[in-house]
Design an enzyme around this catalytic site. Structure first.
Site, short mmCIF file in Angstrom:
data_model
loop_
_atom_site.label_atom_id
_atom_site.label_comp_id
_atom_site.label_asym_id
_atom_site.label_seq_id
_atom_site.Cartn_x
_atom_site.Cartn_y
_atom_site.Cartn_z
N ASN A 46 8.20 0.97 -0.78
CA ASN A 46 9.01 0.13 -1.65
C ASN A 46 9.84 1.07 -2.53
OD1 ASN A 46 10.10 -1.71 -3.39
ND2 ASN A 46 8.17 -2.32 -4.34
N LYS A 86 12.19 0.36 -4.45
CA LYS A 86 12.62 -0.27 -5.71
C LYS A 86 14.10 0.08 -5.99
CE LYS A 86 7.86 -0.28 -7.21
NZ LYS A 86 6.91 -0.32 -8.32
N HIS A 118 7.03 -9.75 -5.75
CA HIS A 118 6.60 -8.51 -6.39
C HIS A 118 6.44 -8.77 -7.89
CE1 HIS A 118 6.50 -4.45 -7.90
NE2 HIS A 118 6.15 -4.08 -6.67
N GLU A 140 7.17 -7.12 -10.41
CA GLU A 140 8.34 -6.79 -11.24
C GLU A 140 9.34 -7.94 -11.22
OE1 GLU A 140 9.11 -3.02 -9.39
OE2 GLU A 140 7.28 -2.23 -10.29
N GLU A 172 -1.50 -6.23 -5.36
CA GLU A 172 -1.06 -5.16 -6.25
C GLU A 172 -1.48 -5.49 -7.69
OE1 GLU A 172 2.49 -2.91 -4.40
OE2 GLU A 172 3.28 -4.61 -5.52
N GLY A 200 2.70 1.98 -10.71
CA GLY A 200 3.51 2.99 -11.40
C GLY A 200 2.81 3.64 -12.57
N SER A 236 -0.05 2.70 -7.20
CA SER A 236 -0.34 4.14 -7.26
C SER A 236 -1.04 4.67 -6.00
CB SER A 236 -1.13 4.49 -8.52
OG SER A 236 -0.39 4.13 -9.67
P1 PGA Z 1 3.59 2.38 -7.14
O1 PGA Z 1 4.30 0.96 -6.85
O2 PGA Z 1 3.08 2.88 -5.82
O3 PGA Z 1 4.66 3.23 -7.72
O4 PGA Z 1 2.46 2.10 -8.08
C1 PGA Z 1 3.76 0.06 -5.92
C2 PGA Z 1 4.60 -1.19 -5.87
O5 PGA Z 1 5.00 -1.68 -6.92
O6 PGA Z 1 4.88 -1.73 -4.78
#
Ligand code: PGA
Length: 254
Positions: free
Chosen positions: A9, A11, A97, A99, A169, A175, A215
């Site tokens: 991803n 982003k 997601h 976010e 998630e 993150g 992560s």
């Molecule tokens: P991350 O993000 O691996 O940077 O924690 C995962 C995601 O949001 O899909």
């Protein structure tokens, strides 16, 4: 045997040129995801075509959009529809997601609409769920995730549900560098399967790939992916580094 998936991803990261360099670096080493397994690149809309062309003909590599609008078409300036994404050769789409739930205020109902539009276009929805820190600290994560699944997916029939990939998630792990322990991931994945089984039966629940996200990196991918109900990962930060992501693809074999 369920399909295992390493999904990147990106982003809102990387310029077009940087994206091109990254995908070239990953594909030239031609990492083998293992029999039946898949690698998916969820990239910004303007890069869908370029990435789609790069993975074309590579049976186990796919391109995904990171979002679609919840309406079919019309006067929604700046938005992108399921049909548009499909017409660019896209195969998967990330839906729900955290976010987007948070910053774009996406509701359960909007996500249900997006899932329907994706399926209508033959896109594979990669449906995300997961709880924030305060819910985890209150020990209410199971109910929280159950509601996310029920409200946005339970209108589907079993045949349609079987077309989905689910990603768990936990928001506190995204993150932050703070990964859920492999036991926490396994427990929730098992719980998600139980929720799905309660409506669709065990056979359907056992067939759906459930990815862990939050992560994931080269150093923890094997530990996570070897849990019995964890079928790979949705990877943010570590997917922006070719060596890291290649190692994560290799971890699908474990
Ligand atoms: P991350 O993000 O691996 O940077 O924690 C995962 C995601 O949001 O899909």
């Amino acid at each position: 045997m369920r399909t295992k998936i390493a999904a990147a991803n990106w982003k809102m990261n990387l310029t077009f040129q940087q994206g091109k360099e990254l995908i070239d670096r990953i594909l030239t080493t031609a990492p083998d995801p293992g029999p039946g397994n898949k690698v998916v690149f969820a990239v910004p809309f303007p890069y869908l075509r370029m990435i789609g062309k790069k993975v074309k003909g590579l049976e186990q590599f796919h391109v995904a959009a990171q979002n679609i609008h919840h309406k079919k078409s019309g006067a929604y300036t700046g938005e992108v529809s399921a049909e548009m994404v499909k017409s660019m050769g896209t195969e998967y789409v990330v839906i729900g997601h955290s976010e987007r739930r948070e910053y774009a205020h996406e509701t359960h109902e909007m996500l249900a609409q997006k899932v329907d539009l994706a399926l209508e276009q033959g896109l594979v929805p990669l449906f995300c769920c997961g709880e924030p820190l305060e819910i985890r600290e209150a020990g209410k994560q199971d109910e929280f995730v159950r509601k996310q699944l029920e409200e946005s997916l339970f209108h589907l029939n079993a045949l349609d549900l079987l077309k989905l990939v689910i990603a768990y998630e936990p928001i506190w792990a995204i993150g932050t560098g703070k990964t859920a322990t492999s036991q926490q991931a396994q427990d929730m994945h098992k719980g998600i399967r139980a929720v799905l089984a309660s409506k669709y039966g065990k056979e359907v629940a056992d067939s759906i790939p459930i990815l862990y996200g939050g992560s994931v990196k080269a150093s923890n991918a094997v530990e996570l992916f070897t849990q019995p109900d964890v079928d790979g990962g949705l990877v943010g930060g570590a997917s922006l580094n070719a060596d890291e992501f290649i190692a994560i693809i290799h971890a699908l074999h474990s």
